[in-house]
Design an enzyme around this catalytic site. Structure first.
Site, PDB file in Angstrom:
ATOM      1  N   ASP A 100     -12.512  16.823  -6.731  1.00 19.62           N
ATOM      2  CA  ASP A 100     -12.413  16.529  -5.293  1.00 19.62           C
ATOM      3  C   ASP A 100     -12.506  17.825  -4.477  1.00 19.62           C
ATOM      4  OD1 ASP A 100      -9.917  17.533  -5.875  1.00 19.62           O
ATOM      5  OD2 ASP A 100      -8.796  15.803  -5.101  1.00 19.62           O
ATOM      6  N   SER A 101     -12.606  18.967  -5.169  1.00 20.06           N
ATOM      7  CA  SER A 101     -12.940  20.230  -4.495  1.00 20.06           C
ATOM      8  C   SER A 101     -14.279  20.088  -3.769  1.00 20.06           C
ATOM      9  CB  SER A 101     -13.020  21.376  -5.515  1.00 20.06           C
ATOM     10  OG  SER A 101     -13.811  21.006  -6.629  1.00 20.06           O
ATOM     11  N   ASP A 158     -12.492  13.295 -10.645  1.00 22.21           N
ATOM     12  CA  ASP A 158     -11.168  13.461 -10.048  1.00 22.21           C
ATOM     13  C   ASP A 158     -10.832  12.219  -9.240  1.00 22.21           C
ATOM     14  OD1 ASP A 158      -9.325  15.475 -10.086  1.00 22.21           O
ATOM     15  OD2 ASP A 158     -10.363  16.744  -8.625  1.00 22.21           O
ATOM     16  N   LYS A 209      -9.488  12.218 -13.898  1.00 21.25           N
ATOM     17  CA  LYS A 209      -8.407  13.215 -13.868  1.00 21.25           C
ATOM     18  C   LYS A 209      -7.418  12.837 -12.772  1.00 21.25           C
ATOM     19  CE  LYS A 209      -8.990  17.577 -12.131  1.00 21.25           C
ATOM     20  NZ  LYS A 209      -8.026  17.601 -11.015  1.00 21.25           N
ATOM     21  N   GLU A 261      -3.898  14.240 -10.694  1.00 19.09           N
ATOM     22  CA  GLU A 261      -2.966  15.334 -10.410  1.00 19.09           C
ATOM     23  C   GLU A 261      -1.531  14.810 -10.437  1.00 19.09           C
ATOM     24  OE1 GLU A 261      -3.784  17.430  -6.753  1.00 19.09           O
ATOM     25  OE2 GLU A 261      -5.860  17.841  -7.328  1.00 19.09           O
ATOM     26  N   GLU A 289      -3.103  24.458 -13.592  1.00 21.52           N
ATOM     27  CA  GLU A 289      -3.618  25.234 -12.449  1.00 21.52           C
ATOM     28  C   GLU A 289      -2.568  26.210 -11.925  1.00 21.52           C
ATOM     29  OE1 GLU A 289      -5.954  23.163  -9.546  1.00 21.52           O
ATOM     30  OE2 GLU A 289      -5.986  24.887  -8.199  1.00 21.52           O
TER      31      GLU A 289
HETATM   32  O1  KIV Z   1     -11.150  19.494  -7.771  1.00 25.13           O
HETATM   33  C1  KIV Z   1     -11.317  20.366  -8.627  1.00 25.13           C
HETATM   34  O2  KIV Z   1     -12.353  21.021  -8.665  1.00 25.13           O
HETATM   35  C2  KIV Z   1     -10.243  20.579  -9.603  1.00 25.13           C
HETATM   36  C3  KIV Z   1     -10.304  21.694 -10.545  1.00 25.13           C
HETATM   37  C4  KIV Z   1     -10.944  22.916 -10.283  1.00 25.13           C
HETATM   38  C5  KIV Z   1      -9.433  21.664 -11.694  1.00 25.13           C
HETATM   39  O3  KIV Z   1      -9.333  19.837  -9.623  1.00 25.13           O
END
Ligand code: KIV
Length: 293
Positions: A57-58, A96, A126, A128, A195
């Protein structure tokens, strides 16, 4: 006899799976993960042979320009997942789950995780969070969707608490992180992103759990590493975290290319002869006579 010996053909490349992750940890082979948000970058990463691509989600920050990952939605990520899938046939593909797509209820979490698999073509998701979301991890992995955990700094909520702070600076904070890791493993994760955790605590977690740890800003003793593609390429001009390594400076390359292009257009040096399409001589003559009449 002899003559042109054919070099033995490359064995076909194997698809990386969730099982490969555990095997790699057991065999002491480090796992390479990178984020990706489009077809061409995914295709290059896959060709290089990274083990896994994370549609993080970055994306919201490095591609859409949001200040945090909080506004990112499933509907924004799904087309990205499909593009990455088309580019990367070998890497393990992980998506994510964005903020509030899994915390509300187990039912919601399962349905939303399922969208990444059914509509996005992803192979794992993934989440969090630590022990507080173990019931959600359990619910999703119980229906057969592989889950990658993510503890330490969790960007979706870190910004709400005032920013990114290194985790595990004291022994009690370290113990809590080890407990979080154990809880998410017990709930069914096949791996955990760590992280911004101190190197000592990340090492302790890596030794304490059976699944691989994938570090980002968590030092040298994790079972693998993940970085945001735009940090590796120097393509996110706002800032580069201390833990990232910039392997290229694409912002500068793009800047120079666009400056050259602008100058060429303004000075009339672009397009050149080789960039234009021409009529054949007969048609040119006809055009000249039409213009004369
Ligand atoms: O959103 C993301 O890119 C991440 C990572 C870099 C682990 O969660």
């Amino acid at each position: 006899m002899g003559g042109g010996l054919n070099p033995s053909p490359e064995p076909p490349r194997k698809k990386v799976s969730v099982n490969s992750f555990r095997r790699m940890k057991n065999e002491g082979r480090r796992i390479v993960m990178v984020t990706s948000y489009d077809y061409p970058a995914a295709a290059i990463a896959d060709e290089v042979g990274v083990d896994s691509i994370l549609v993080g989600d970055s994306y919201g920050m490095v591609v859409l320009g949001y200040d945090t990952t909080i506004p990112v939605t499933i509907d924004e990520l799904l087309p990205i997942c499909r593009a990455v899938k088309r580019g990367a046939p070998h890497s393990l593909l992980i998506a994510d789950m964005p903020f509030l797509s899994f915390q509300v209820s187990k039912e919601d979490a399962i349905l939303n995780a399922g969208r990444f698999i059914k509509e996005g073509g992803m192979e794992a998701i993934k989440l969090e969070g630590g022990k507080e979301i173990s019931h959600i991890i359990r619910a999703i992995s119980d229906i057969g969707i592989p889950v990658l955990g993510h503890i330490g700094v969790t960007p979706q909520t870190a910004t709400l608490h005032g920013g990114y702070t290194v985790q595990g600076r004291t022994s009690s904070a370290g113990e809590e992180l080890v407990e979080d890791a154990r809880a998410v493993v017990k709930a069914g994760v096949f791996g955990i992103v760590l992280e911004m955790i101190t190197e000592e605590v990340a090492k302790a977690i890596t030794e304490a759990v059976s699944v691989p740890t994938i570090g980002i800003g968590s030092g040298r003793y994790c079972d693998g590493q993940v970085l945001v593609l735009h940090d590796i390429l120097g393509l996110y001009a706002k800032f580069t975290p201390k833990f990232a390594k910039k392997y290229a400076d694409l912002s500068q390359s793009i800047l120079r290319a666009l400056q050259d292009y602008s100058n060429d257009v303004r000075s009339g040096t672009f397009p050149e002869e080789q960039n234009v399409f021409k009529m054949d001589e007969g048609q040119r003559a006809k055009l000249r006579s039409v213009r004369k009449n």
